[in-house]
Design a protein around this motif. Structure first.
Motif, PDB file in Angstrom:
ATOM      1  N   ASN A  44       0.816  -1.222   0.000  1.00  0.00           N
ATOM      2  CA  ASN A  44       0.000   0.000   0.000  1.00  0.00           C
ATOM      3  C   ASN A  44       0.848   1.270   0.000  1.00  0.00           C
ATOM      4  O   ASN A  44       0.375   2.341  -0.381  1.00  0.00           O
ATOM      5  N   ALA A  45       2.109   1.176   0.414  1.00  0.00           N
ATOM      6  CA  ALA A  45       2.975   2.358   0.488  1.00  0.00           C
ATOM      7  C   ALA A  45       3.309   2.930  -0.890  1.00  0.00           C
ATOM      8  O   ALA A  45       3.685   4.100  -0.991  1.00  0.00           O
ATOM      9  N   ILE A  46       3.136   2.143  -1.947  1.00  0.00           N
ATOM     10  CA  ILE A  46       3.472   2.647  -3.279  1.00  0.00           C
ATOM     11  C   ILE A  46       2.350   3.477  -3.894  1.00  0.00           C
ATOM     12  O   ILE A  46       2.522   4.040  -4.956  1.00  0.00           O
ATOM     13  N   THR A  47       1.221   3.576  -3.211  1.00  0.00           N
ATOM     14  CA  THR A  47       0.092   4.346  -3.740  1.00  0.00           C
ATOM     15  C   THR A  47       0.153   5.787  -3.234  1.00  0.00           C
ATOM     16  O   THR A  47       0.811   6.076  -2.236  1.00  0.00           O
ATOM     17  N   PRO A  49      -0.844   9.263  -1.293  1.00  0.00           N
ATOM     18  CA  PRO A  49      -1.366   9.420   0.074  1.00  0.00           C
ATOM     19  C   PRO A  49      -2.895   9.504   0.152  1.00  0.00           C
ATOM     20  O   PRO A  49      -3.482   9.067   1.133  1.00  0.00           O
ATOM     21  N   GLU A  50      -3.552  10.057  -0.857  1.00  0.00           N
ATOM     22  CA  GLU A  50      -5.015  10.184  -0.791  1.00  0.00           C
ATOM     23  C   GLU A  50      -5.734   8.869  -1.116  1.00  0.00           C
ATOM     24  O   GLU A  50      -6.943   8.756  -0.930  1.00  0.00           O
TER      25      GLU A  50
END
Length: 135
Positions: A44-47, A49-50
């Motif tokens: 999920n960190a590669i997406t 921030p929103e």
């Protein structure tokens, strides 16, 4: 009726299978926790921030239409980790042992002798006769 059930439960294969299921469930929960708590946040960190995570929102503003791709990837990794551990720690060593036994490098389990078999039969017959006398 209960004697047959007791014999079934105390049979070696049933107890071994029960232990394997309990250990497998415990190991599965460890791997699931690892994939959900460590790998999924990394995915999920590669997406941006929103974004709620690595996935697709079909209808904007409606949470029930979110397709969580990170969960699917985590489940696939979960399966692969469990399968790899089972293969490398159980299947591979057992196959290696079977090969060694085929080549004659390692002996298999010892077969009972005739005397041991006859002693066991005698004891079973005595126990059976004692049970018939009590009835």
């Amino acid at each position: 009726m209960f004697k047959g059930f007791k014999d079934f439960i105390l049979r070696g294969n049933v107890v071994d299978l029960a232990v394997a299921v309990v250990i497998g469930a415990a190991f599965g929960s460890i791997v699931t926790s690892f994939t959900q708590r460590i790998l999924q946040p990394l995915i999920n960190a590669i997406t941006p921030p929103e974004s709620p995570g690595f996935g697709i929102q079909i209808v904007p503003g409606k949470e029930s239409t979110y397709i969580d791709v990170a969960s699917v990837i985590s489940a696939a990794l979960n399966f692969l980790i469990v399968a790899a551990v089972v293969y490398f720690l159980i299947v591979l060593p057992l196959n290696h042992l079977k090969e060694r036994r085929k080549r004659g490098e390692e002996t298999g389990p010892a077969e009972p002798t005739d005397v041991e078999l006859l002693t066991e039969i005698r004891d079973l017959l005595r126990a059976q006769q004692a049970g018939e006398r009590q009835s």
